[in-house]
Design a protein around this motif. Structure first.
Motif: not given
Lengths: 536, 386, 418
Positions: B87, B141-142, B144-145, B148, B375, B378-379, C103, C158, C160-162, C164
């Motif tokens: 991102x 681990x984080x 992606x956030x 961005x 989404x 990610x899910x 978010x 995850x 937060x990114x989701x 978002x």
């Protein structure tokens, strides 16, 4: 229909098997109110399976249930879930804390059982809008703490408590539950300092006086003598003997725990062992090693491994034996001094270890040992490719993977170790546990190490694969003269394969004995009693 | 003993086996991808009814494919090394923009300015990528956030820099104020269509549109080819990069990178320096992002500064996901298929929609599809396990 | 009714008392420790509050540079405090439940906007209009919040990114509804709302009131207010915000609040204790979404105009940045963080264009600067949080090492003695 029974809990002729693999045979146990029963046995003796059955854990039902009967106060019960067991008045404190670090002792003790006040909003939106009744919570929590008879600040946040107080919080939570009659403590003292352990033992006595029965699972046999009135010794899924605590001794218990009629060590003395030379000079010496591996902390290990030998490292779970190879190979933070083949090995540096000729087959097959999503070819050859630049071919001036060589080597090991797979391209995650383990061995063999650590090589695999894995390790040791250090929880496995066995207790070596020594002596070492006959 | 049992499959009824196979086929391909492919095919089928020339449509899709493919390719190294979806692509784009503006400042006309821009962009992407990689190693681990927001911070920081940097070339700066760069700068006279026109196949030179005497088939073919232009140079350029990445993943280093992404514990136990491998992958991704935006600009005709790079990561991320990649697995095929599908929908929906109902809902459809795809990725349960 | 009031009062009292106790205890600790210890603690304090400290320093410099009279800065900050508090406070509950910064609060903002659009079409004005808009927003917020919460349960670790990405996805759906369905499928009568083509809402919707009737603009603020100098103090708005604060304090004391705190610390332990983890998490997001919807209505009524396709997405970022500026982190946030954050963040926001103009003669620079700061703050906070979490893990290794060194030393001394 129920006749009043003297016994609080009776387990009658309990048996259990996993897919034909018998783990419990005809186990019977009876407990009166206020009894403190010590339950001892090696890892894998069947203690935890027995407790899982008592609590109606899912694992048991999913694998076909159990045989025999459980009676509580004379009535037969069959719990469908741990919460059913709780309703019947049985509580358990697990080895691992199940506490919320940000909550106070009170909040943890009454987690999801908080006394509440109704209010107008909760009339509309339901019970979860009730406010908590802090005063009542405090009262109930203090009651439980007083009953336990320990010093514990009920308003202290659990995260900033010493370990012992966390343990007390756990126990308080169980005994704060209404109608608690029986409490199972699974190695409650393993993580405690001496003083805390003493306080805990006193509190067990308090519970017993209050009429609550306790099943006390521990490896510290002295504690059993101190606090229990009855000892049940288990081995190989059977109750070997019930003892009266007053009239037994540590050595009797230790002997019963590990003692076996079968003599296994003749294997270690077979002809092949004569073919090789075990030099009496250490290839690897470990000094003052500490390793921060959660659950397997190594505190201070000093150990010499002779060139060409097959050394076993044994000990009970959680004592630190697994931490040793993980620390040396750089998978967990470690400190101390390790000398291999005449030169110092830098710690926390996996690459250096591998290039100087060490290799490691991890006990965590799926987490560390394998690339589950990749092919067997990758799994077998990856390390050797990265460390020794094998399986590479030059095109122009860039080195590419040599897929032909990779396939050839992988096929060779698939055949040699009898790995059951569709092809060398199959993904590692699709294999059964035993075959995955063989792939892990192949990965280590390809590295052609001078010394190979193998950690729990037979954990979770079936008997056929077990024999094959042990056999190929032994052959590797004999034929290519590679020094092997095998870490295992199963003493018999070590005794049948190794030359010498080091026993780890409380993060340090408690003794090293030849494999032909009697199980009894190993048993004494495991529970932390050093024998005068300690070999160096 | 039991492991043989495990390998044996339970016998199935024959009728359901076929259904099962279809089901597992759909599962492997992914339902969302199936829907998107179906949607694109549908668009092409109804295009004639909306008076959209297929030749023009194909030309557009190929052109947009060429413009965006390298930025999608920039996702691959970071996915392989387990850093997740990049991102933070705007960081690479900024390196590219710096290269572009510096190249125009140097004022060498023609195609040479393109290579010069890449040359200038390289040190920036290496430095940015290195710092960005170091940062991502600290927040495993984080990624992606944080990626961005690293991208956003960098873009908004550069907004200030575009105003302040002492660029002098009059084609770039605001005419009246005299300082600060324009929001869009034309590449005309520099590297405009440098790759597009290289060996381009412009069929309209050889085929004229359908005339009255032609039969139905001949007419259709004539209409098709008379609108078809293939930007060979741009496609070749992408092909070279795709080949380089493909080959890289087969080297020792590339193999290590894949292993780090597949199971970092395993890689560590095999003596791989995880942090270093990840940093290299981030530098590669960043540099590809820089080259990607330069290719985009040469075809688009303008360098877009200030807020333009803000949301440029999203189309690239969703394209590679549509192509079948997941958060930790991606191939060159995923890049190619994904870019074609994504850009196909982006270019086809407006024209077809406009022709049919005289409304342009394409932007909304693009937003829903591209973000829906992210989404979905990610899910997914399988991803959550690691 | 009196019961709940009593509860609320006690909870507020407890809150203050707790605060006071904590402060006095802190002071006590401070006095009892030596100066060296205190210096170390001061360093730690600075490290833990680095973001607010940077902002305070920045504001201290930027206000004089901007050349703005202090009173006008205060006036603007008060206005923005009234406007934004509700929105920022809506973020607190998911943080409590361990789901990080929500978010997805933009989903609630969208619901609030849809409510306002419908209400202004129906010509319901003033406070009744706002209330009606709030009522309309509730079911929409619940559905969106449920969707978001369910998705987040599938993306544990995850969130937060989701959330978002969900906000982006829902933005598409929102556009579909507002730009294409309103006026075509959903009846909209007022032409002043619709685009000239006959369907879809215009880019800006004005709540200032049409046809001479009173609009909704500032109806909340003007209902009951007084002035201190040039600063308007809107009592009703303050009351509503205070009510929300009381609600949040009270909520922490409910069973659901306790469950959320439990789930936020460790889902597995909570599940073992019989708490319905997934449901609790979804509820946290739903409550946050509904509150964000109300917050957006308050915000827009103060602004007077709705930027139909932009307002919601901007507000998400600004609210989160404001909360983080106040010293909140991904796992910890309270009411104080929210208010402090709004004051600091918006002071920066107000003065930076002027400061930019006075420094370099470019107002634009200041505008870019404040956007950069918003993103930068979020980045910094997220990174600091991760780094801190990692450092805590490395703690045990250090302890072991120290124990080992101590032991070796003891041995040496023992040998020396021997």
């Amino acid at each position: 229909m129920a006749e009043k029974s003297d016994y609080l809990l009776e387990m009658k002729n309990i048996s259990k098997d996993y897919n034909g693999n018998v783990v419990l045979k005809d186990v019977s146990l009876s407990i009166k109110p206020g009894d403190v029963v010590g339950l001892v046995g090696e890892n894998g003796a069947g203690k935890s399976t027995l407790m899982n059955i008592l609590f109606g854990m899912n694992v048991i039902r999913d694998t076909g249930g159990y045989g025999g009967k459980i009676l509580i106060e004379g009535n037969e019960v069959n719990f469908a879930s741990p919460s059913d067991a709780l309703k019947a008045g049985i509580g358990m404190v697990h080895q691992e804390f199940s506490l919320l670090p940000g909550f106070t002792a009170t909040e943890n003790i009454l987690l999801n059982r908080e006394p509440q006040n109704k209010n107008i909003i909760s009339q509309v939106f339901g019970k979860r809008a009730n406010t908590l009744n802090r005063k009542e919570m405090q009262r109930v929590a203090l009651l439980a703490i007083t009953k336990l008879g320990v010093e514990l600040n009920s308003e202290m946040v659990v995260g900033s408590m010493p370990v012992g107080h966390k343990q007390f919080t756990e126990i308080s939570r169980e005994i704060s539950k209404p109608n608690i009659k029986l409490l199972v403590l699974d190695e409650p003292t393993a993580v405690l300092a001496e003083k805390e352990a003493e306080a805990l033992l006193r509190s067990i006595e308090n519970l017993s006086k209050a009429g609550i029965a306790v099943i006390f699972i521990t490896h510290r046999l002295q504690e059993i003598l101190d606090v229990c009135n009855k000892v049940v010794v288990m081995r190989d899924g059977m109750v070997v003997k019930e003892l009266v605590a007053k009239s037994t001794s540590i050595s009797e218990m230790a002997k019963l725990m590990v003692g076996r009629e079968v003599k296994a060590q003749e294997n270690a003395e077979d002809e092949t062992s004569k073919l090789r030379v075990v030099e009496n000079k250490p290839i690897l010496s470990i000094r003052n090693l500490w390793v921060d591996m959660p659950g397997e902390i190594v505190k201070n290990v000093n150990l010499d491994v002779m060139k060409g030998e097959f050394l076993g490292i044994g000990g009970l779970a959680g004592q630190g034996k697994i931490g040793i190879p993980n620390g040396i190979m750089g998978l967990y933070t470690a400190g101390g001094k390790v000398t291999f083949d005449g030169k110092d090995i830098p710690l926390n540096n996996p690459r250096e270890c591998l290039t100087s000729g060490l290799a490691f087959v991890s006990e965590d097959r799926r987490g560390v040992g394998l690339l589950l999503d990749e092919s067997l070819e990758w799994n077998v050859t990856f390390s050797a490719m990265q460390i020794h630049n094998k399986f590479l071919k030059k095109i122009g001036f860039i080195k590419f993977r040599d897929n032909k060589a990779i396939k050839k080597t992988t096929d060779k090991y698939i055949e040699q170790l009898q790995v059951k797979c569709t092809s060398s391209k199959q993904k590692a995650k699709e294999l059964s546990g035993g075959n995955q383990q063989k792939i892990c061995l192949a990965k280590a063999f390809v590295l052609e190490p001078k010394l190979l650590f193998v950690s729990e090589p037979t954990r979770g695999i079936d008997i056929g694969a077990k024999a094959l894995v042990l056999e190929s390790l032994k052959r590797y040791n004999r034929e290519s003269g590679t020094t092997i250090v095998m870490i295992s929880s199963e003493l018999e496995e070590l005794r049948s394969s190794c030359d010498r066995i080091a026993i780890i207790s409380d993060g340090a070596v408690s003794g090293i004995l030849p494999a032909s020594t009697s199980s009894e002596e190993f048993g004494m070492l495991m529970v932390g009693n050093k024998t005068p006959k300690e070999a160096s | 003993m039991t492991n043989e049992l495990e390998l044996q499959q339970t016998p199935q009824k024959k009728g359901s086996a076929f259904l099962e196979r279809i089901k597992s086929g759909v599962k492997a391909f992914g339902l969302p991808r199936l829907i998107i492919t179906g949607f694109l095919v549908l668009l092409f089928l109804i295009a004639p009814a909306a008076h959209v020339n297929i030749g023009t449509a194909i030309t557009d899709v190929i052109n947009r494919f060429g413009m965006n493919a390298i930025m999608v390719l920039a996702m691959v190294p970071m996915i392989h090394s387990g850093c997740g979806l990049n991102f933070g692509l705007p960081l690479g784009i900024i390196a590219g923009l710096l290269g572009a503006t510096l190249s125009i400042q140097t004022n060498i006309p023609g195609g040479a300015s393109f290579w010069l821009a890449i040359l200038y962009a390289t040190p920036f992407s290496v430095i940015f990528g290195w710092a960005y990689g170091k940062l991502l190693n600290k927040v495993k681990g984080s990624e992606m956030m944080i990626a961005t927001y690293v991208g956003f911070s960098a873009v908004s920081f550069m907004c200030m820099m575009w105003l302040l940097l002492p660029f002098k070339n009059p084609t770039m700066i605001w005419g009246y104020g005299g300082s600060g760069l324009r929001t869009t700068i034309s590449t005309q006279g520099y590297y405009y269509h440098y790759l597009n026109d290289f060996l381009a196949l412009d069929f309209s030179k050889w085929v004229s549109p359908a005339s009255v005497g032609d039969g139905a088939f001949i007419g259709a073919m004539k209409n098709f080819f008379s609108h078809l232009v293939i930007p060979t140079g741009m496609i070749l350029f992408f092909a070279v990069f795709a080949f380089i990445i493909w080959a890289f993943l087969k080297t020792k280093m590339g193999t290590a990178m894949t292993a780090v992404g597949s199971n970092s514990q395993f890689a560590m136990a095999s003596g791989i320096n995880i942090d270093r491998t990840r940093t290299i992958s981030v530098i590669m991704s960043t540099w590809l992002g820089a080259v990607g935006i330069l290719v985009y600009e040469q075809s688009f005709g303008f360098i877009q500064l200030y807020n333009a790079p803000f949301y440029m990561a999203m189309p690239a991320v969703s394209a590679i996901l549509i192509g079948g990649a997941s958060v930790n697995k991606a191939t060159i095929t995923n890049v190619i298929i994904g870019t074609i599908l994504y850009q196909g929908i982006v270019t086809m929906t407006p024209s077809v929609m406009n022709g049919l109902v005289h409304t342009d809902m394409s932007e909304v459809i693009r937003i829903i599809i591209s973000n829906g795809m992210i989404i979905y990725a990610l899910t997914r349960k399988t991803e959550a396990s690691r | 009714m009196s019961n709940i009031f009593k509860n609320a009062v006690t909870s507020v009292k407890d809150g203050f008392k707790g605060f006071g106790d904590r402060q006095s205890k802190k002071f006590h600790d401070f006095v009892n420790r030596g100066p060296k210890e205190n210096l170390k603690n001061l360093g730690e304090f600075a490290l833990n509050n680095i973001v607010p400290i940077i902002f305070i320093v920045f504001c201290a410099f930027a206000i004089p540079i901007s050349g703005q009279p202090f009173s006008s800065v205060v006036r603007d900050v008060v206005t923005r405090l009234m406007r934004n508090s509700f929105l920022v406070l809506s973020l607190l509950i998911p943080i409590m439940a361990g789901m990080g910064l929500n978010f997805g609060m933009t989903l609630g903002a969208m619901a609030g906007q849809i409510g306002l659009i419908l209400v202004s079409d129906w010509q319901v004005v003033g406070i009744p209009g706002l209330m009606l808009a709030a009522i309309i927003s509730i079911p929409i917020s619940i559905v969106l919040g449920w969707f978001c919460g369910t998705m987040l349960n599938k993306a544990k670790g995850r969130e937060m990114v989701t959330s978002y990405m969900i906000s982006f996805f829902m933005n598409g759906v929102y556009q579909l509804v507002v730009l294409y369905m309103m006026g075509s499928i959903i009846p909209i009568a007022s032409n002043s709302l619709l685009l000239p083509r006959g369907y879809g809402i215009r880019n800006t919707v004005n709540f200032a009131g049409t046809k001479g009737s009173l609009g909704m603009r500032k109806s909340l603020d003007n209902f009951w207010s007084f002035n201190i100098g040039t600063i308007q103090i809107p009592i009703l708005t303050i009351l509503i915000i205070a009510l929300l604060c009381i609600f949040i304090l009270w909520f922490k004391k409910t069973k659901l609040g306790q469950d959320m705190r439990a789930v936020g610390q460790d889902m597995e332990v909570a599940r073992e204790a019989g708490i319905k983890v997934e449901r609790t998490r979804v509820l946290a997001i739903i409550i946050s979404t509904v509150l964000a919807g109300f917050g957006m209505i308050i915000y827009l009524s103060n602004m007077g105009t709705l930027n139909t396709y932009n307002s919601h997405s901007q507000i998400g970022m600004f609210s989160i940045a404001a909360l983080l500026v106040g010293g909140a982190s991904v796992s910890k946030a309270n009411i104080r963080n929210a208010f402090l954050g709004i004051i600091l963040f918006h002071t920066m926001f107000i003065v930076s264009p002027y400061a930019g103009k006075n420094l370099i003669g470019e107002a634009q620079l200041g505008e870019y600067f404040r956007v950069f700061v918003s993103y930068g703050v979020i980045t910094l906070s997220l990174v600091l949080y991760e780094v801190k979490a990692r450092r805590a893990k490395g703690h045990q290794a250090k302890e072991l090492k120290e124990a080992q060194e101590k032991m070796l030393k003891n041995k040496e001394t023992a040998e020396v003695i021997a």
